[in-house]
Design an enzyme around this catalytic site. Structure first.
Site, PDB file in Angstrom:
ATOM      1  CG  ASP A 153     111.733 158.522 -34.845  1.00 36.64           C
ATOM      2  OD1 ASP A 153     111.948 157.448 -34.234  1.00 36.64           O
ATOM      3  OD2 ASP A 153     110.977 158.592 -35.844  1.00 36.64           O
ATOM      4  CE1 TYR A 192     120.601 161.502 -38.677  1.00 36.75           C
ATOM      5  CE2 TYR A 192     118.734 162.755 -39.527  1.00 36.75           C
ATOM      6  CZ  TYR A 192     119.318 161.539 -39.196  1.00 36.75           C
ATOM      7  OH  TYR A 192     118.619 160.368 -39.363  1.00 36.75           O
ATOM      8  N   GLY A 241     114.069 151.957 -38.233  1.00 35.19           N
ATOM      9  CA  GLY A 241     113.769 150.959 -39.256  1.00 35.19           C
ATOM     10  C   GLY A 241     112.281 150.810 -39.438  1.00 35.19           C
ATOM     11  NE  ARG A 264     116.028 137.167 -42.919  1.00 34.67           N
ATOM     12  CZ  ARG A 264     117.208 136.676 -43.292  1.00 34.67           C
ATOM     13  NH1 ARG A 264     117.305 135.956 -44.372  1.00 34.67           N
ATOM     14  NH2 ARG A 264     118.280 136.898 -42.575  1.00 34.67           N
ATOM     15  CG  ASN A 280     117.233 142.996 -36.979  1.00 36.32           C
ATOM     16  OD1 ASN A 280     118.401 142.614 -36.945  1.00 36.32           O
ATOM     17  ND2 ASN A 280     116.376 142.809 -35.990  1.00 36.32           N
ATOM     18  N   PRO A 281     118.109 144.069 -41.055  1.00 33.09           N
ATOM     19  CG  PRO A 281     118.684 143.085 -43.109  1.00 33.09           C
ATOM     20  CD  PRO A 281     117.825 144.150 -42.511  1.00 33.09           C
ATOM     21  CB  VAL A 282     121.893 143.827 -36.902  1.00 32.57           C
ATOM     22  CG1 VAL A 282     122.266 142.404 -36.545  1.00 32.57           C
ATOM     23  CG2 VAL A 282     122.836 144.797 -36.243  1.00 32.57           C
ATOM     24  CG  ASP A 283     124.642 139.978 -39.146  1.00 35.37           C
ATOM     25  OD1 ASP A 283     125.476 140.094 -38.252  1.00 35.37           O
ATOM     26  OD2 ASP A 283     123.618 139.270 -39.039  1.00 35.37           O
ATOM     27  CG  ASP A 309     121.156 136.018 -31.523  1.00 40.16           C
ATOM     28  OD1 ASP A 309     119.969 135.765 -31.728  1.00 40.16           O
ATOM     29  OD2 ASP A 309     121.776 136.910 -32.138  1.00 40.16           O
ATOM     30  NE  ARG A 363     116.581 136.942 -27.479  1.00 36.37           N
ATOM     31  CZ  ARG A 363     116.253 137.516 -28.628  1.00 36.37           C
ATOM     32  NH1 ARG A 363     116.795 137.114 -29.757  1.00 36.37           N
ATOM     33  NH2 ARG A 363     115.371 138.504 -28.660  1.00 36.37           N
ATOM     34  CG  HIS A 387     120.688 139.208 -34.950  1.00 42.51           C
ATOM     35  ND1 HIS A 387     120.356 138.612 -33.762  1.00 42.51           N
ATOM     36  CD2 HIS A 387     119.683 140.083 -35.203  1.00 42.51           C
ATOM     37  CE1 HIS A 387     119.216 139.114 -33.316  1.00 42.51           C
ATOM     38  NE2 HIS A 387     118.782 140.007 -34.181  1.00 42.51           N
ATOM     39  CB  THR A 416     112.531 141.735 -28.687  1.00 45.18           C
ATOM     40  OG1 THR A 416     113.299 142.200 -29.794  1.00 45.18           O
ATOM     41  CG2 THR A 416     111.832 140.448 -29.070  1.00 45.18           C
TER      42      THR A 416
HETATM   43  P1  NAD Z   1     109.744 150.839 -34.057  1.00 40.91           P
HETATM   44  O1  NAD Z   1     108.866 150.711 -35.256  1.00 40.91           O
HETATM   45  O2  NAD Z   1     109.129 150.880 -32.708  1.00 40.91           O
HETATM   46  O3  NAD Z   1     110.683 152.109 -34.192  1.00 40.91           O
HETATM   47  C1  NAD Z   1     111.377 152.426 -35.362  1.00 40.91           C
HETATM   48  C2  NAD Z   1     111.541 153.928 -35.371  1.00 40.91           C
HETATM   49  O4  NAD Z   1     112.364 154.274 -36.478  1.00 40.91           O
HETATM   50  C3  NAD Z   1     110.221 154.683 -35.521  1.00 40.91           C
HETATM   51  O5  NAD Z   1     110.045 155.586 -34.434  1.00 40.91           O
HETATM   52  C4  NAD Z   1     110.354 155.389 -36.860  1.00 40.91           C
HETATM   53  O6  NAD Z   1     109.702 156.643 -36.893  1.00 40.91           O
HETATM   54  C5  NAD Z   1     111.862 155.529 -36.946  1.00 40.91           C
HETATM   55  N1  NAD Z   1     112.349 155.775 -38.311  1.00 40.91           N
HETATM   56  C6  NAD Z   1     111.965 155.168 -39.468  1.00 40.91           C
HETATM   57  N2  NAD Z   1     112.650 155.695 -40.496  1.00 40.91           N
HETATM   58  C7  NAD Z   1     113.485 156.636 -39.988  1.00 40.91           C
HETATM   59  C8  NAD Z   1     114.437 157.518 -40.547  1.00 40.91           C
HETATM   60  N3  NAD Z   1     114.680 157.545 -41.867  1.00 40.91           N
HETATM   61  N4  NAD Z   1     115.094 158.351 -39.725  1.00 40.91           N
HETATM   62  C9  NAD Z   1     114.868 158.360 -38.392  1.00 40.91           C
HETATM   63  N5  NAD Z   1     113.969 157.552 -37.803  1.00 40.91           N
HETATM   64  C10 NAD Z   1     113.301 156.695 -38.599  1.00 40.91           C
HETATM   65  O7  NAD Z   1     110.764 149.600 -34.173  1.00 40.91           O
HETATM   66  P2  NAD Z   1     111.648 149.032 -32.973  1.00 40.91           P
HETATM   67  O8  NAD Z   1     110.910 147.929 -32.311  1.00 40.91           O
HETATM   68  O9  NAD Z   1     112.158 150.170 -32.164  1.00 40.91           O
HETATM   69  O10 NAD Z   1     112.845 148.349 -33.791  1.00 40.91           O
HETATM   70  C11 NAD Z   1     113.822 149.164 -34.419  1.00 40.91           C
HETATM   71  C12 NAD Z   1     114.820 148.283 -35.157  1.00 40.91           C
HETATM   72  O11 NAD Z   1     115.554 147.498 -34.233  1.00 40.91           O
HETATM   73  C13 NAD Z   1     114.147 147.282 -36.129  1.00 40.91           C
HETATM   74  O12 NAD Z   1     114.911 147.200 -37.310  1.00 40.91           O
HETATM   75  C14 NAD Z   1     114.225 145.968 -35.360  1.00 40.91           C
HETATM   76  O13 NAD Z   1     114.192 144.834 -36.196  1.00 40.91           O
HETATM   77  C15 NAD Z   1     115.577 146.146 -34.680  1.00 40.91           C
HETATM   78  N6  NAD Z   1     115.857 145.258 -33.565  1.00 40.91           N
HETATM   79  C16 NAD Z   1     117.094 144.719 -33.549  1.00 40.91           C
HETATM   80  C17 NAD Z   1     117.458 143.851 -32.535  1.00 40.91           C
HETATM   81  C18 NAD Z   1     118.832 143.239 -32.559  1.00 40.91           C
HETATM   82  O14 NAD Z   1     119.145 142.327 -31.793  1.00 40.91           O
HETATM   83  N7  NAD Z   1     119.724 143.719 -33.417  1.00 40.91           N
HETATM   84  C19 NAD Z   1     116.545 143.555 -31.503  1.00 40.91           C
HETATM   85  C20 NAD Z   1     115.289 144.154 -31.535  1.00 40.91           C
HETATM   86  C21 NAD Z   1     114.945 145.012 -32.583  1.00 40.91           C
END
Ligand code: NAD
Length: 317
Positions: A38, A68, A82, A91, A123-126, A151, A154, A178, A232
């Site tokens: 991270d 890495y 993200g 968005r 996200n946006p995952v797609d 989804d 759920r 999604h 979530t």
């Molecule tokens: P969060 O803010 O708790 O965690 C995100 C982490 O990413 C942070 O710790 C941040 O420091 C790190 N980060 C940011 N830029 C970075 C980089 N360049 N390199 C490495 N790390 C980096 O967010 P979260 O709740 O853990 O959500 C993470 C992602 O998952 C979001 O995009 C969210 O929308 C997505 N999500 C997807 C689904 C799905 O069904 N696909 C479900 C839930 C959440």
């Protein structure tokens, strides 16, 4: 050439989702080594330490903060990094930010990794699945987005509650994006092999009149959880761990996940969206052909086209 450790999993992004994925991977016991990366190094270190404090009475698994260079011998790399949406941010603006983060992360991964399987959650995952596949140059079947997996889980949960059966007895899919244009495939819903309509008839259940309402509940389920607890993460973590287990155990399991579809499917090509796919140790090995209603086919076409237009806006506008 570096020897790849099949059971080594690297997670990029140790926020709420990344940490929860690490935790569920430890519980499922299939990975032998989990590495968290991270930009917030303290967060990654803290997450690894916290989970390490539970391992003494569990199973000897290595979990640690990493770099890495750890991708060099990892079999699976998960992207859960993200930025959350800022107040007033659209968005599209958020998507552009996360696309640039995903590009930079993919470059860093591919500086070291040799033919890994990448699972995209962010996200946006797609859109990000599309970007990661293009940027990495990996074969399309080795970049898997979680897509409509959550989804679908759920959807199955809601149907199982309504029908009073074990969720494992519900076979059902949400496909497409999604997001808002996702498509519940009602024509394929089966309860223990019995078509939903027949099941409802013999069990005197009045479910068929509330299909639209169930579909809407699934679509808004994430927002509902966020309004209740702020984010979530457990649901997506359990689902992602299942994908990892399937890959590590070569299960040939069918899951609705997204990947880049090159040939024309549902009227669109060169786009990533969710369809039922067979997954094993090689990644996605094939897509299933569906016998779905004309209405669902049209809805899937619309969903795929929306994603294609969104990709054009995010990447090329
Ligand atoms: P969060 O803010 O708790 O965690 C995100 C982490 O990413 C942070 O710790 C941040 O420091 C790190 N980060 C940011 N830029 C970075 C980089 N360049 N390199 C490495 N790390 C980096 O967010 P979260 O709740 O853990 O959500 C993470 C992602 O998952 C979001 O995009 C969210 O929308 C997505 N999500 C997807 C689904 C799905 O069904 N696909 C479900 C839930 C959440």
């Amino acid at each position: 050439m570096t020897y790849q450790k099949k059971n080594k999993v690297v997670i990029v992004g140790a926020g709420k989702v990344g940490e929860a994925v690490a935790y569920t991977l430890i519980l499922s016991r299939s990975a032998s080594e989990v590495v968290l990366i991270d930009v917030n190094r303290e967060r990654a270190e803290g997450s690894a330490l916290d989970i390490n404090h539970g391992i003494a009475f569990y199973k000897q698994i290595t979990i640690r903060m990493g770099e890495y260079s750890d991708c060099a011998d990892a079999g699976i790399i998960i992207i859960a990094a993200g930025m959350p949406r800022k107040p007033g941010q659209t968005r599209l603006e958020l998507a552009k930010t996360n696309v640039s983060i995903a590009r930079q992360i993919t470059k860093s991964i591919m500086r070291y990794a040799e033919n890994p399987i990448i699972i995209v959650i962010s996200n946006p995952v797609d859109i990000l699945t599309y970007v990661v596949q293009k940027e990495s140059g990996l074969p399309r079947n080795r970049v898997i987005g979680t897509g409509t997996l959550l989804d679908t889980a759920r959807f199955r949960y809601l149907i199982s509650e309504k029908c009073g059966v074990d969720v494992r007895d519900v076979n059902a899919y949400i496909l497409g994006e999604h997001g808002d244009s996702q498509v519940p495939i009602w024509s394929m819903v089966m309860i223990a092999g019995i078509p939903l309509q027949d099941f409802c008839k013999t069990n005197k259940l009045d479910l068929m009149s509330s299909l639209k309402e169930i579909g809407e509940s699934v679509k808004h389920a994430g927002a509902t959880v966020i309004s209740l607890k702020g984010a979530t993460y457990y649901g997506i973590a359990l689902n992602t761990s299942r994908v990892v287990d399937i890959i590590l155990e070569n299960d040939n399991t069918v899951l609705p996940v997204c990947h880049v579809v090159e040939e024309e499917v549902y009227g669109v090509s060169d786009v990533a969206f969710s369809l039922p796919c067979v997954i094993n140790t090689h990644g996605i090995v094939r897509m299933l052909e569906l016998s779905i209603s004309e209405e669902e086919t049209q809805a899937l076409r619309r969903s795929a086209q929306i994603l294609k237009d969104f990709i054009d806006n995010v990447l090329y506008a």
